[in-house]
Design an enzyme around this catalytic site. Sequence first.
Site, mmCIF file in Angstrom:
data_model
loop_
_atom_site.group_PDB
_atom_site.id
_atom_site.type_symbol
_atom_site.label_atom_id
_atom_site.label_comp_id
_atom_site.label_asym_id
_atom_site.label_seq_id
_atom_site.Cartn_x
_atom_site.Cartn_y
_atom_site.Cartn_z
ATOM 1 N N GLU A 107 0.810 -1.203 0.000
ATOM 2 C CA GLU A 107 0.000 0.000 0.000
ATOM 3 C C GLU A 107 0.849 1.261 0.000
ATOM 4 O OE1 GLU A 107 -2.153 -0.627 3.586
ATOM 5 O OE2 GLU A 107 -0.660 0.441 4.750
ATOM 6 N N CYS A 120 3.385 8.141 1.798
ATOM 7 C CA CYS A 120 3.901 7.077 2.653
ATOM 8 C C CYS A 120 4.108 5.848 1.772
ATOM 9 C CB CYS A 120 2.865 6.826 3.748
ATOM 10 S SG CYS A 120 3.315 5.535 4.878
ATOM 11 N N CYS A 127 6.786 -7.993 6.552
ATOM 12 C CA CYS A 127 7.967 -7.588 7.324
ATOM 13 C C CYS A 127 8.312 -8.713 8.284
ATOM 14 C CB CYS A 127 7.677 -6.309 8.114
ATOM 15 S SG CYS A 127 9.103 -5.727 9.065
ATOM 16 N N CYS A 131 6.849 -6.599 15.060
ATOM 17 C CA CYS A 131 6.452 -5.710 16.156
ATOM 18 C C CYS A 131 5.003 -6.047 16.516
ATOM 19 C CB CYS A 131 6.596 -4.249 15.731
ATOM 20 S SG CYS A 131 8.294 -3.870 15.250
ATOM 21 N N CYS A 134 1.751 -4.193 15.026
ATOM 22 C CA CYS A 134 1.806 -3.811 13.616
ATOM 23 C C CYS A 134 1.182 -4.891 12.750
ATOM 24 C CB CYS A 134 3.266 -3.589 13.216
ATOM 25 S SG CYS A 134 3.471 -3.301 11.441
ATOM 26 N N CYS A 357 -1.357 2.322 8.871
ATOM 27 C CA CYS A 357 -0.333 1.335 8.559
ATOM 28 C C CYS A 357 -0.828 -0.095 8.352
ATOM 29 C CB CYS A 357 0.687 1.304 9.688
ATOM 30 S SG CYS A 357 1.079 2.917 10.277
HETATM 31 N N1 SAH Z 1 9.437 -0.659 9.554
HETATM 32 C C1 SAH Z 1 9.641 0.714 9.726
HETATM 33 C C2 SAH Z 1 8.755 1.586 8.876
HETATM 34 C C3 SAH Z 1 7.339 1.159 8.656
HETATM 35 S S1 SAH Z 1 6.270 1.263 10.045
HETATM 36 C C4 SAH Z 1 9.492 1.082 11.204
HETATM 37 O O1 SAH Z 1 9.030 0.264 11.971
HETATM 38 O O2 SAH Z 1 9.878 2.194 11.553
HETATM 39 C C5 SAH Z 1 6.031 3.010 10.248
HETATM 40 C C6 SAH Z 1 5.634 3.422 11.654
HETATM 41 O O3 SAH Z 1 4.280 3.032 11.951
HETATM 42 C C7 SAH Z 1 6.491 2.788 12.718
HETATM 43 O O4 SAH Z 1 6.866 3.722 13.696
HETATM 44 C C8 SAH Z 1 5.564 1.754 13.283
HETATM 45 O O5 SAH Z 1 5.942 1.349 14.555
HETATM 46 C C9 SAH Z 1 4.235 2.441 13.231
HETATM 47 N N2 SAH Z 1 3.077 1.548 13.313
HETATM 48 C C10 SAH Z 1 2.966 0.303 12.836
HETATM 49 N N3 SAH Z 1 1.732 -0.194 13.088
HETATM 50 C C11 SAH Z 1 1.059 0.766 13.737
HETATM 51 C C12 SAH Z 1 -0.276 0.881 14.255
HETATM 52 N N4 SAH Z 1 -1.148 -0.105 14.146
HETATM 53 N N5 SAH Z 1 -0.614 2.033 14.861
HETATM 54 C C13 SAH Z 1 0.251 3.060 14.953
HETATM 55 N N6 SAH Z 1 1.503 3.021 14.488
HETATM 56 C C14 SAH Z 1 1.915 1.892 13.889
HETATM 57 FE FE1 SF4 Z 2 8.084 -4.196 10.439
HETATM 58 FE FE2 SF4 Z 2 5.818 -3.181 11.348
HETATM 59 FE FE3 SF4 Z 2 7.900 -3.441 12.986
HETATM 60 FE FE4 SF4 Z 2 7.966 -1.576 11.050
HETATM 61 S S1 SF4 Z 2 6.557 -1.651 12.802
HETATM 62 S S2 SF4 Z 2 9.601 -3.029 11.603
HETATM 63 S S3 SF4 Z 2 6.796 -2.652 9.437
HETATM 64 S S4 SF4 Z 2 6.775 -5.133 12.001
#
Ligand code: SAH
Ligand code: SF4
Length: 384
Positions: A107, A120, A127, A131, A134, A357
């Site tokens: 996306e 974005c 990934c 996390c 996420c 995200c």
């Molecule tokens: N992988 C990279 C970039 C993609 S995620 C990273 O983790 O930085 C971009 C941002 O969105 C990151 O700070 C991530 O922790 C945050 N993010 C992911 N899922 C989310 C969610 N459900 N709500 C709010 N922020 C989220």
């Molecule tokens: Fe991967 Fe999501 Fe963690 Fe970013 S926040 S490193 S996209 S698992």
Amino acid sequence: MTAVIASSASERDAQAGKVNLLGMPRPWLESWFEEIGEKKFRAQQLLKWMHHEGVTDFDAMTNLSRALRDKLAAIAEVRPPEVASQSDSTDGTRKWLVRVDGGALVETVLIPDGDRATLCVSSQVGCSLDCKFCSTGKQGFQRNLSAAEIVGQLWLAIASYDAFKAGKDRVVTNVVFMGMGEPLLNFENVVAAMNLMMDDFGYGISKRRVTLSTSGVLPALDELHRYTDASLAISLHAPNDALRSRIVPINKRYPVADLLASAKRYIDAQTDRKRVVTIEYTLLAGVNDQPEHARELVELLADYPCKVNLIPFNPFPNSGFERPSGNAVSRFWKVLVDAGLRVTVRTTRGDDIDAACGQLVGQVADRTRRNERYRRSAAIGNAL
Ligand code: SAH
Ligand code: SF4
């Protein structure tokens, strides 16, 4: 409000084997032209056609000789990824589901905000870093995007507003690598795409307006300054190792202090002395959003060159986390501001099209799984 645009898998297959020039930064393209026996200034002409004019058909590149156009058409292509669907939010946010080679979906979201418009982009399909809050992490890792697929998301966004013809002014002013994937685990392609975005022969976006966001893949972050001078955001989400390791598993390998030190070395290596690290902090109700977390964060970031971006959690089904109340967010924010930190709170945009995200792709995947379950049960029904 979703328009589905037909896939053209057959067209893609017909072009297999050709080198896609869309993702090649200037030095690579110059070497490539020399390798095929042409002058390297051709690279600049090609770059302008692709990234300034939005032209993908060699035949339309009128300052190249007919012989060169034919030669290019035989061995190369300029191919952005396909748009599988496009959704427009009532607040102006536009989201694309982009189909990349092999059929997977990623996306891309454009978020207009006053005189800025931030795109974005995704860097991987899925990934591997897992996390806990996420939805991309929950999908697991499928593959890295190519440089053409990454820069192609910017190309598609501009094309979708027909803005190449209009001189592309201001359609996209900023790019953030905050879509799907961990950019530092796709180092070479991400660096190539970023450098094209910042090159005047590419999209000419300033280094302050192209931001790589990482959860902290330290060996790669330590090397980054040698390849680019884009802006840096780090996904911190917790003020200490115990809590961060629970929600961002890579912290067990690369703990908070090392991450902060590496990010600081990155900005210290820049000639531009005023730069700071953006600290992303996703607020998860009852997990990391309490006043004591805010106070600990203040201590951690005292004298650290940064601005903090608070992101209230974007909920998705079965995440196991909740978004904090507005009050909890303001309380957290106030502790940081009172201590003199620079803080912004990311407002939720594009809620009606799930522009947060990883969400739309997650829902499509869910629907597909539901369909599969349905088909399976229907097949079982038929077999009975
Ligand atoms: N992988 C990279 C970039 C993609 S995620 C990273 O983790 O930085 C971009 C941002 O969105 C990151 O700070 C991530 O922790 C945050 N993010 C992911 N899922 C989310 C969610 N459900 N709500 C709010 N922020 C989220
Ligand atoms: Fe991967 Fe999501 Fe963690 Fe970013 S926040 S490193 S996209 S698992």
